[in-house]
Design a protein around this motif. Sequence first.
Motif, PDB file in Angstrom:
ATOM      1  N   LEU A 198       3.088   7.440 -21.163  1.00 11.72           N
ATOM      2  CA  LEU A 198       3.850   7.344 -22.415  1.00 11.72           C
ATOM      3  C   LEU A 198       3.000   6.597 -23.444  1.00 11.72           C
ATOM      4  O   LEU A 198       2.513   5.494 -23.184  1.00 11.72           O
ATOM      5  N   THR A 226       2.337   6.112 -27.980  1.00 13.40           N
ATOM      6  CA  THR A 226       2.638   6.424 -29.380  1.00 13.40           C
ATOM      7  C   THR A 226       1.380   6.140 -30.191  1.00 13.40           C
ATOM      8  O   THR A 226       0.675   5.149 -29.929  1.00 13.40           O
ATOM      9  N   GLY A 284       6.467   0.771 -32.652  1.00 12.60           N
ATOM     10  CA  GLY A 284       7.488  -0.191 -33.068  1.00 12.60           C
ATOM     11  C   GLY A 284       8.602   0.412 -33.914  1.00 12.60           C
ATOM     12  O   GLY A 284       9.386  -0.310 -34.516  1.00 12.60           O
ATOM     13  N   GLY A 323      10.651   2.917 -32.533  1.00 10.80           N
ATOM     14  CA  GLY A 323      11.614   3.528 -31.621  1.00 10.80           C
ATOM     15  C   GLY A 323      11.220   4.905 -31.103  1.00 10.80           C
ATOM     16  O   GLY A 323      11.966   5.515 -30.330  1.00 10.80           O
TER      17      GLY A 323
HETATM   18  C1  LIG Z   1       4.451   1.297 -25.007  1.00  8.27           C
HETATM   19  C2  LIG Z   1       4.483   2.230 -26.196  1.00  8.27           C
HETATM   20  C3  LIG Z   1       4.491   3.667 -25.694  1.00  8.27           C
HETATM   21  C4  LIG Z   1       5.763   2.006 -26.969  1.00  8.27           C
HETATM   22  O1  LIG Z   1       5.845   2.981 -27.973  1.00  8.27           O
HETATM   23  P1  LIG Z   1       6.666   2.716 -29.326  1.00  8.27           P
HETATM   24  O2  LIG Z   1       6.834   4.016 -30.020  1.00  8.27           O
HETATM   25  O3  LIG Z   1       6.075   1.597 -30.087  1.00  8.27           O
HETATM   26  O4  LIG Z   1       8.049   2.279 -28.657  1.00  8.27           O
HETATM   27  P2  LIG Z   1       9.362   1.709 -29.294  1.00  8.27           P
HETATM   28  O5  LIG Z   1       9.203   1.518 -30.782  1.00  8.27           O
HETATM   29  O6  LIG Z   1      10.462   2.568 -28.802  1.00  8.27           O
HETATM   30  O7  LIG Z   1       9.479   0.320 -28.577  1.00  8.27           O
HETATM   31  C5  LIG Z   1       8.635  -0.750 -28.902  1.00  8.27           C
HETATM   32  C6  LIG Z   1       8.752  -1.728 -27.757  1.00  8.27           C
HETATM   33  O8  LIG Z   1       7.839  -1.398 -26.732  1.00  8.27           O
HETATM   34  C7  LIG Z   1       7.598  -2.568 -25.973  1.00  8.27           C
HETATM   35  N1  LIG Z   1       6.156  -2.690 -25.804  1.00  8.27           N
HETATM   36  C8  LIG Z   1       5.177  -2.061 -26.482  1.00  8.27           C
HETATM   37  N2  LIG Z   1       3.966  -2.444 -26.007  1.00  8.27           N
HETATM   38  C9  LIG Z   1       4.195  -3.308 -25.025  1.00  8.27           C
HETATM   39  C10 LIG Z   1       3.350  -4.035 -24.146  1.00  8.27           C
HETATM   40  N3  LIG Z   1       2.005  -3.945 -24.183  1.00  8.27           N
HETATM   41  N4  LIG Z   1       3.947  -4.851 -23.250  1.00  8.27           N
HETATM   42  C11 LIG Z   1       5.280  -4.940 -23.178  1.00  8.27           C
HETATM   43  N5  LIG Z   1       6.136  -4.286 -23.990  1.00  8.27           N
HETATM   44  C12 LIG Z   1       5.589  -3.477 -24.894  1.00  8.27           C
HETATM   45  C13 LIG Z   1       8.157  -3.732 -26.728  1.00  8.27           C
HETATM   46  O9  LIG Z   1       9.407  -4.028 -26.127  1.00  8.27           O
HETATM   47  C14 LIG Z   1       8.376  -3.140 -28.111  1.00  8.27           C
HETATM   48  O10 LIG Z   1       9.435  -3.766 -28.758  1.00  8.27           O
HETATM   49  P3  LIG Z   1       9.095  -4.704 -29.997  1.00  8.27           P
HETATM   50  O11 LIG Z   1       8.442  -3.794 -31.020  1.00  8.27           O
HETATM   51  O12 LIG Z   1      10.439  -5.205 -30.387  1.00  8.27           O
HETATM   52  O13 LIG Z   1       8.169  -5.739 -29.457  1.00  8.27           O
HETATM   53  C15 LIG Z   1       3.284   1.986 -27.184  1.00  8.27           C
HETATM   54  O14 LIG Z   1       3.204   0.600 -27.463  1.00  8.27           O
HETATM   55  C16 LIG Z   1       1.948   2.458 -26.668  1.00  8.27           C
HETATM   56  O15 LIG Z   1       1.560   3.607 -26.868  1.00  8.27           O
HETATM   57  N6  LIG Z   1       1.195   1.584 -25.957  1.00  8.27           N
HETATM   58  C17 LIG Z   1      -0.101   1.972 -25.397  1.00  8.27           C
HETATM   59  C18 LIG Z   1       0.101   2.844 -24.171  1.00  8.27           C
HETATM   60  C19 LIG Z   1       0.907   2.113 -23.094  1.00  8.27           C
HETATM   61  O16 LIG Z   1       0.623   0.975 -22.736  1.00  8.27           O
HETATM   62  N7  LIG Z   1       1.932   2.823 -22.574  1.00  8.27           N
HETATM   63  C20 LIG Z   1       2.804   2.287 -21.552  1.00  8.27           C
HETATM   64  C21 LIG Z   1       2.363   2.756 -20.215  1.00  8.27           C
HETATM   65  S1  LIG Z   1       3.390   2.073 -18.917  1.00  8.27           S
END
Ligand SMILES: CC(C)(COP(=O)(O)OP(=O)(O)OC[C@H]1O[C@@H](n2cnc3c(N)ncnc32)[C@H](O)[C@@H]1OP(=O)(O)O)[C@@H](O)C(=O)NCCC(=O)NCCS
Length: 152
Positions: free
Chosen positions: A78, A80, A86, A88
């Motif tokens: 997963l 973004t 951030g 959603g």
């Molecule tokens: C994790 C990820 C997919 C979230 O995507 P997003 O579109 O920003 O997701 P949302 O906006 O729905 O949610 C954001 C939340 O993700 C969580 N999050 C994102 N990165 C995180 C991290 N490194 N550690 C813990 N939580 C994390 C937080 O709870 C964040 O909430 P906040 O903005 O209030 O802090 C994105 O940060 C990403 O692409 N990260 C790099 C790839 C990765 O690590 N993927 C997860 C593999 S398990």
Amino acid sequence: MQIRKASHHELDTIYWMGFDAWGGALVPTEYLASSQGSKKYQSGVWHVLVVDNQPVSSLIVYRDSFGLGQGCFGIGSLATTPAMRGQGFGAHLLRAVTDMLLDAPDAIATFLHADIDHHFYERLGYRRLPGVDCMYFSHRRPHYVGEPPTYF
Ligand SMILES: CC(C)(COP(=O)(O)OP(=O)(O)OC[C@H]1O[C@@H](n2cnc3c(N)ncnc32)[C@H](O)[C@@H]1OP(=O)(O)O)[C@@H](O)C(=O)NCCC(=O)NCCS
């Protein structure tokens, strides 16, 4: 906003979404080549969340491998696009694909491996399996028993 399977021409865009997390020591061209040649990626089905005609979030779905049982799916990678985080999108994509997969009559559970803090996934209804980073979601088996799938 739309959620659909990815087209082949979108794969490089998808790979770049996770470069900061999974690129490691690879330079961008090496990372891209390793993603393009990944047998693991080729064995799954990529899904994207599209905003204004651009894929902004993606994930991959596996089945029939990694020790996933009948009716079970693995969700991985997963990510973004960094500039769109951030807002959603990641949560929305994961929730929608989980619901879509579990809508099938023979579906039992979806699994994922949490590389980041579990709370992100717990907020979406995923539960932890004891002692491992693997998490699952199931309407039919709220208390999953069995071997967790291997890492994907
Ligand atoms: C994790 C990820 C997919 C979230 O995507 P997003 O579109 O920003 O997701 P949302 O906006 O729905 O949610 C954001 C939340 O993700 C969580 N999050 C994102 N990165 C995180 C991290 N490194 N550690 C813990 N939580 C994390 C937080 O709870 C964040 O909430 P906040 O903005 O209030 O802090 C994105 O940060 C990403 O692409 N990260 C790099 C790839 C990765 O690590 N993927 C997860 C593999 S398990």
